[in-house]
Design an enzyme around this catalytic site. Structure first.
Site, short mmCIF file in Angstrom:
data_model
loop_
_atom_site.label_atom_id
_atom_site.label_comp_id
_atom_site.label_asym_id
_atom_site.label_seq_id
_atom_site.Cartn_x
_atom_site.Cartn_y
_atom_site.Cartn_z
N GLU A 174 0.68 -1.31 -0.15
CA GLU A 174 0.03 -0.10 0.01
C GLU A 174 0.87 1.29 -0.06
O GLU A 174 0.84 1.95 0.99
CB GLU A 174 -1.06 0.24 1.11
CG GLU A 174 -2.10 -1.11 1.22
CD GLU A 174 -2.96 -1.20 2.31
OE1 GLU A 174 -2.86 -0.19 2.97
OE2 GLU A 174 -3.90 -2.02 2.32
N GLU A 394 -5.12 -8.66 0.65
CA GLU A 394 -5.72 -8.76 1.87
C GLU A 394 -7.16 -8.29 1.91
O GLU A 394 -7.74 -7.44 1.13
CB GLU A 394 -5.05 -7.50 2.61
CG GLU A 394 -3.78 -7.78 3.15
CD GLU A 394 -3.07 -6.25 3.91
OE1 GLU A 394 -3.99 -5.56 4.48
OE2 GLU A 394 -1.87 -6.11 3.74
C1 GBH Z 1 -4.21 -2.62 5.82
O1 GBH Z 1 -4.70 -1.61 5.26
C2 GBH Z 1 -2.93 -2.75 5.95
O2 GBH Z 1 -1.95 -3.19 5.02
C3 GBH Z 1 -2.47 -3.75 7.42
O3 GBH Z 1 -1.56 -3.50 7.66
C4 GBH Z 1 -3.70 -3.36 8.03
O4 GBH Z 1 -3.51 -3.93 9.51
C5 GBH Z 1 -5.03 -3.55 7.73
O5 GBH Z 1 -5.26 -2.98 6.74
C6 GBH Z 1 -6.15 -3.60 8.58
O6 GBH Z 1 -6.36 -2.36 8.68
O7 GBH Z 1 -8.00 5.99 10.07
O8 GBH Z 1 -8.90 7.36 8.37
O9 GBH Z 1 -6.33 7.40 8.88
C7 GBH Z 1 -5.74 -1.24 4.71
C8 GBH Z 1 -6.14 0.27 4.34
C9 GBH Z 1 -5.05 2.18 5.26
C10 GBH Z 1 -7.26 1.65 5.97
C11 GBH Z 1 -4.91 3.20 6.42
C12 GBH Z 1 -7.20 2.78 6.86
C13 GBH Z 1 -6.33 4.82 7.84
C14 GBH Z 1 -7.43 5.54 7.57
N1 GBH Z 1 -5.85 1.28 5.52
N2 GBH Z 1 -6.35 3.61 6.73
S1 GBH Z 1 -7.62 6.56 8.99
#
Ligand code: GBH
Length: 491
Positions: A174, A394
């Site tokens: 990502e 994922e």
């Molecule tokens: C994945 O990202 C990751 O690759 C993994 O490490 C993680 O544990 C898994 O998801 C579960 O979350 O809170 O509004 O700032 C998924 C995409 C990217 C979604 C970061 C949440 C933060 C949004 N994620 N995002 S916010």
């Protein structure tokens, strides 16, 4: 819940790969063992109270670093055919570059050997956000082009050592997020040593974000090109894209359509565009102007076609809507984190019947199986028709309020997560059977509960429960749901 009855005993293609996934910092613990160097997350998780919601760290977590043998054996007993973890860069190169840490290499040698011994296929990610802190101190890590060669050397080392055993390499997890901290936090020494000369207004933050993204693309491309030349036909390489599927709330409202399009461009297109088309999507260029770095012709050539297939971390879907004045981005309206600058991308709406919410620690996530099916079709048929196949690298769900449950049976009876998996897996099968989408693999997140970044240990994504006091692991109902789904549909 009811499901499409036509799916009963329908089969996935024989070659379909599946398993469970995770990442080094989120499960390994042993944060300073055997000569490991610190990563930016060792620093960030030790920030003052509140940076990580429950003030937990990845120092210990599930201690996969020490308990990998039992973890792998448990995967074997559960019948999981492939495991997709990440390798820790600062373990192998404690300073990011320079001397190799032989103890860490011996450790991963043993992990790979153990997986093979149990008949489990290793699918490896080279970088899942744990940037070596030394490189951050030295030159601001991903904000500098110097990271490209350092990542290349690290990746080359790992690939050369394990290429024989690894059919799929994910270079970077990502890229859209691996540096989101860089642009969200000020560059004033609060979170880490001051690393540049960035203005801390929205434009300055956006500059950092797109520059870091640019370097992740170049780093990926350099590794991928070398790998394809060196190991022709041996295995396949790509990176794990994030980016949710955004669908216009109302296709008759031009601003809704535009908002959805921009949301797609700024998430999926930002990284998908360069490797399919050789450049960023036009809407990024017009919106961002000189905030967006440019590729030289040789960089374009390097990056175009650098992935063998498409991988998405496809957790959820959104509907997007626009208002009349959200189209023009200015310094004031500019949202560095979500620069599509619509107030706009919003979960719910009338396109996807709302599924259950996940844990409040993952408020961005809802169960949207119908959205996944549209997403897979949209990417492979519309957005990037040259993509030969797609994997869901994922997908997963955080059972709401799981961490506050006290009775073991309530914890293990995670019906909403189980429901999510059934819905998402059905959607994948439907995409293959009815939409003619070439989905070739899927990895469920996560092998067990782990360190959920800023949400810490109390937002749980595991198919197995981890008791952080005695470090025991116990499969949840969702693990058996996953298993029984594949027992019915895998060949
Ligand atoms: C994945 O990202 C990751 O690759 C993994 O490490 C993680 O544990 C898994 O998801 C579960 O979350 O809170 O509004 O700032 C998924 C995409 C990217 C979604 C970061 C949440 C933060 C949004 N994620 N995002 S916010």
């Amino acid at each position: 819940p009811s499901r499409d009855a036509n799916l009963t005993s329908k089969k996935l293609p024989r070659s379909f790969m599946w398993g469970v996934s995770s990442s080094a910092y989120q499960i390994e613990g042993a944060a300073a063992a055997d000569g490991k160097g610190p990563s930016i997350w060792d620093l960030l998780s030790h920030r003052p109270p509140g940076f990580v919601q429950d003030n937990s760290t990845g120092d210990v977590v599930a201690e996969h670093y020490y308990l990998y043998k039992q973890d792998i054996r448990r995967l074997k007993l559960l019948g999981i055919p492939a495991f997709s973890p990440s390798i820790s860069w600062p373990r192998i190169f404690p300073f990011g570059t320079g001397a190799v840490n032989e103890a860490a290499v011996a450790h991963y040698d043993d992990v790979i050997q153990e997986l093979l011994f149990r008949g489990i296929t290793p699918v490896l990610t080279l970088f899942h956000w744990d940037t070596p802190l030394a490189l951050f101190n030295e030159y601001g890590a991903w904000s500098s082009p110097r990271i490209v060669d350092d990542f290349f050397n690290y990746a080359k080392f790992v690939i050369m050592r394990y290429d024989k055993y690894v059919p799929i390499w994910f270079t970077i997890n990502e890229p859209q997020y691996c540096n989101w901290q860089y642009s969200t936090y000020p560059d004033d020494g609060t979170y880490w040593p001051k690393y540049g000369n960035w203005t801390d207004d929205k434009v300055g933050k956006a500059r950092r974000r797109f520059l870091c993204g640019h370097h992740t693309l170049l780093a990926h491309a350099k590794v991928a090109k070398w790998y394809k030349e060196e190991f022709k036909g041996k295995g396949r390489i790509t990176f794990k894209n994030s980016g949710n599927y955004y669908e216009a709330r109302d296709v008759n409202l031009p601003n809704d359509v535009l908002s959805a399009k921009r949301s797609v461009d700024f998430s999926i297109g930002w990284f998908g565009g360069p490797w399919t088309d050789g450049d960023y999507p036009p809407s990024l260029k017009t919106t961002l102007g000189d905030i967006l770095p440019t590729f030289t012709p040789s960089e374009k050539a390097l990056i175009k076609g650098s992935c063998d297939f498409y991988a998405i971390d496809a957790y959820t879907a959104y509907t997007a809507y626009g208002s009349d004045n959200d189209i023009q981005c200015t310094n004031d309206t500019f949202n560095a984190a979500w620069p599509e600058c619509a107030p706009s991308s919003q979960m719910g709406g009338n396109q996807f019947p709302l599924g259950p919410s996940s844990d409040p620690g993952a408020s961005w996530l809802r169960s949207t199986p119908a959205g996944l099916r549209k997403y897979l079709k949209f990417i492979t048929k519309e957005l990037f028709p040259t993509v030969p196949d797609i994997v869901v690298s994922e997908f997963g769900f955080a059972e709401p309020f799981e961490s506050s449950l006290t009775k073991m049976e309530d914890i293990l009876w995670d019906l909403r997560r189980a429901d999510y998996y059934q819905g998402f897996l059905d959607a994948i099968l439907q995409s293959i059977l009815y939409d003619n989408v070439n989905v070739t693999g899927a990895w469920a997140w996560s092998i067990y509960d782990n360190f959920e970044w800023n949400s810490g240990l109390s937002t749980r994504f595991g198919l197995q429960y981890v008791n952080y006091t005695d470090l025991s692991r116990t499969p949840k109902a969702s693990m058996f749901q996953l298993k029984s789904w594949f027992r019915e549909h895998a060949q």
